[in-house]
Design a protein around this motif. Sequence first.
Motif, PDB file in Angstrom:
ATOM      1  N   TYR A 280       0.817  -1.218   0.000  1.00  0.00           N
ATOM      2  CA  TYR A 280       0.000   0.000   0.000  1.00  0.00           C
ATOM      3  C   TYR A 280       0.849   1.267   0.000  1.00  0.00           C
ATOM      4  N   LYS A 281       2.073   1.140   0.454  1.00  0.00           N
ATOM      5  CA  LYS A 281       2.937   2.317   0.467  1.00  0.00           C
ATOM      6  C   LYS A 281       3.290   2.743  -0.952  1.00  0.00           C
ATOM      7  N   THR A 282       3.373   1.745  -1.836  1.00  0.00           N
ATOM      8  CA  THR A 282       3.882   2.004  -3.173  1.00  0.00           C
ATOM      9  C   THR A 282       2.800   2.010  -4.236  1.00  0.00           C
ATOM     10  N   PRO A 284      -1.100   2.770  -5.236  1.00  0.00           N
ATOM     11  CA  PRO A 284      -2.335   3.413  -4.799  1.00  0.00           C
ATOM     12  C   PRO A 284      -3.502   2.422  -4.847  1.00  0.00           C
TER      13      PRO A 284
ATOM     14  N   ASN B 224       3.385   8.424   0.824  1.00  0.00           N
ATOM     15  CA  ASN B 224       2.727   7.195   0.367  1.00  0.00           C
ATOM     16  C   ASN B 224       2.065   7.343  -1.002  1.00  0.00           C
ATOM     17  N   ALA B 225       1.840   6.195  -1.630  1.00  0.00           N
ATOM     18  CA  ALA B 225       1.322   6.159  -2.999  1.00  0.00           C
ATOM     19  C   ALA B 225      -0.033   6.847  -3.133  1.00  0.00           C
ATOM     20  N   ASP B 226      -0.888   6.667  -2.160  1.00  0.00           N
ATOM     21  CA  ASP B 226      -2.230   7.242  -2.283  1.00  0.00           C
ATOM     22  C   ASP B 226      -2.186   8.759  -2.418  1.00  0.00           C
ATOM     23  N   TYR B 229      -1.224   9.510  -5.845  1.00  0.00           N
ATOM     24  CA  TYR B 229      -2.349   9.288  -6.756  1.00  0.00           C
ATOM     25  C   TYR B 229      -3.261  10.509  -6.779  1.00  0.00           C
ATOM     26  N   GLY B 254       2.268   6.608  -7.583  1.00  0.00           N
ATOM     27  CA  GLY B 254       0.877   7.037  -7.442  1.00  0.00           C
ATOM     28  C   GLY B 254       0.490   8.014  -8.539  1.00  0.00           C
TER      29      GLY B 254
END
Lengths: 336, 336
Positions: A280-282, A284, B224-226, B229, B254
């Motif tokens: 989840y860190k990488t 989305p 973080n990816a989110d 995104y 993201g």
Amino acid sequence: MATMDKKNVSMNDVAIAAGVSLKTVSRVINEPDSVRESTRDKVHSAMEALGFRANFAARSLKLGRYGCIGVVLFHLSGGAVDMIDGIADAAEERGFALTMIKKRAGEKMTLAEAARRMSQLPVDGMIFNLRQMVDDFDTFEAPKDLKTVIITPMEHPACSTVSDDQEGGARMACEYFLNRGHKNVYFVSGKKEALSSQCRMKGWRAALEARGIEPPEPLQGDWNADSGYAAGLVLADKPDCTAVLAANDCMANGVMMALRDKGLSVPDDVSVIGFDDELYKTIPNSILTSMKFRHRELGIRALNEVVAGLEAPSSRSRTLVSGVLVERSSVKDLRS
Amino acid sequence: MATMDKKNVSMNDVAIAAGVSLKTVSRVINEPDSVRESTRDKVHSAMEALGFRANFAARSLKLGRYGCIGVVLFHLSGGAVDMIDGIADAAEERGFALTMIKKRAGEKMTLAEAARRMSQLPVDGMIFNLRQMVDDFDTFEAPKDLKTVIITPMEHPACSTVSDDQEGGARMACEYFLNRGHKNVYFVSGKKEALSSQCRMKGWRAALEARGIEPPEPLQGDWNADSGYAAGLVLADKPDCTAVLAANDCMANGVMMALRDKGLSVPDDVSVIGFDDELYKTIPNSILTSMKFRHRELGIRALNEVVAGLEAPSSRSRTLVSGVLVERSSVKDLRS
DNA sequence: TTGCGAAATGACAACGTTGTCATTTCGTTA
DNA sequence: TAACGAAATGACAACGTTGTCATTTCGCAA
């Protein structure tokens, strides 16, 4: 500066400056209540003025202990950060500092060698972080006066060990598939030498065999996404493949990407579970269900185990820290 | 067991067992060449038989040094592993061990507090790993007899500092876009408190301003990816957005996913660069160009700096470790 | 004031090493 | 064999603390 800076200010210097005896200074530090307030103030000002700092060596020599726990890093991997974090926090809380040494790159360090080096350093007990097998694991004897805890999934005949329950976690993850109607589970392994990969594979095998299922040939990976992708390409062609357990999240992602590139959908065509819950860190909106181990907790337990054993170094225990399955949507329930 | 295990075996015990003087035992350890071979053998067997191990406290008390370098971990982040690895390796090589303490979770530790605690421990010098600002940074005075090196991108008035060249790296990455015909570069930042995010932003700004380009409003992320995104969704709607610099690879990923979901292609429509070069571990066939810092090298430099300064603790230097742009295919050359 | 028990302080040894300097032993040469 | 210089070894102090036990000072009651 006019002041002659003496190299080190000793308690004696403070005593003279404060006009008291050496022992009184010692008392101000160790049992302040036993000295009159006026005297205490004098001593404190003298310490302040001279910049006194207690000498660690002299103190430990007299006390016969250091207040430090040794940590040997045989292998420093990604997950180790959280573990060290746990060890350090627990140490802090119990008033210990850490003394750390590391295997030299390329060197093949045995437990005996590590113990020998550690026991020359200021430590009251020690923790070995061992993620791969070493030659003298079974024959190793820890120093009789130095509590030794090994972080490793294998049981040791003489030392206390602490570990994630890698095998149990893998079994749980595998059963999670089986309980949802999957008839078989494929496995993508990590690096061969890594004990965590070996244990995860063992748990996967055990879960299948417990249900009378013949485990298919595991696919060899190397922890990285590309090896997962390669495995995924192979698996995409197997019609009986509905469930894949990958030994870490990166490879699981590789598998998922390969399946997608082959026109298959996760979880509709194939379900996937990973390990470590870090995708989840990488990624989305990550959908990957993952078995997560509590590395921080592991470190805390290891440290507590050492401290608890300081008085009885030859005691022996085995601690397993269970994993947690973080559920997302990468597994399809075939029964519904 | 029949043998009475004395708590600790001292050099004196060995001396008696071997029928030599205390000093001779000392010599066998510290200057073996100065003692006759036959004597040496006697002593060695005695040491072996009794299980002698030199007492660290006594030894350091006499020598006035510990052979340990203190490491204070203010913040233990992912990139720290490699840095610790570098520190530990360099320490090993130079015959030092590490003594480590950590900021308590939640506690607000100042440099002065850290120095105070460290100076009570067995250390000859110390390294602070500082990734966020602390209150007393500018006013901090290191103990005069303890070489202190701070790992941080900010310059310190009194202490040596070591850092990745975050700002320079960001500038380089930004110029990489500009040199390929991009007229503007958007920036997605990491957590606000993080110095590395601040520095990367600064470098990005500087690069644009040097070419007379007004930097657009940076987008706030959280590593973080989110968050990347979310930023990507915003950027997808900006017609002038041809280049995005994200403060780390996860957010860059993201951004790329968001762009793709919006029907845009990387690099054909939008070019992207990240930081840390770690996406390849998680994403198969990763195309992301990324600015990578050599954390291991950073640790090595920090340790060497401490060791070099042991004799002159008040010396001061500033070391910058440059980054390396790892080129893949996420940047389009608009000139061609 | 005196005397008393308790509280506060101090003198000295000890922890296990290494440095200094004195003493013994060795190998050579006369 | 004696004498010599060099090599090997030893006796003792010192590093800066804390524990033990003796001594001094204090507060209070008589």
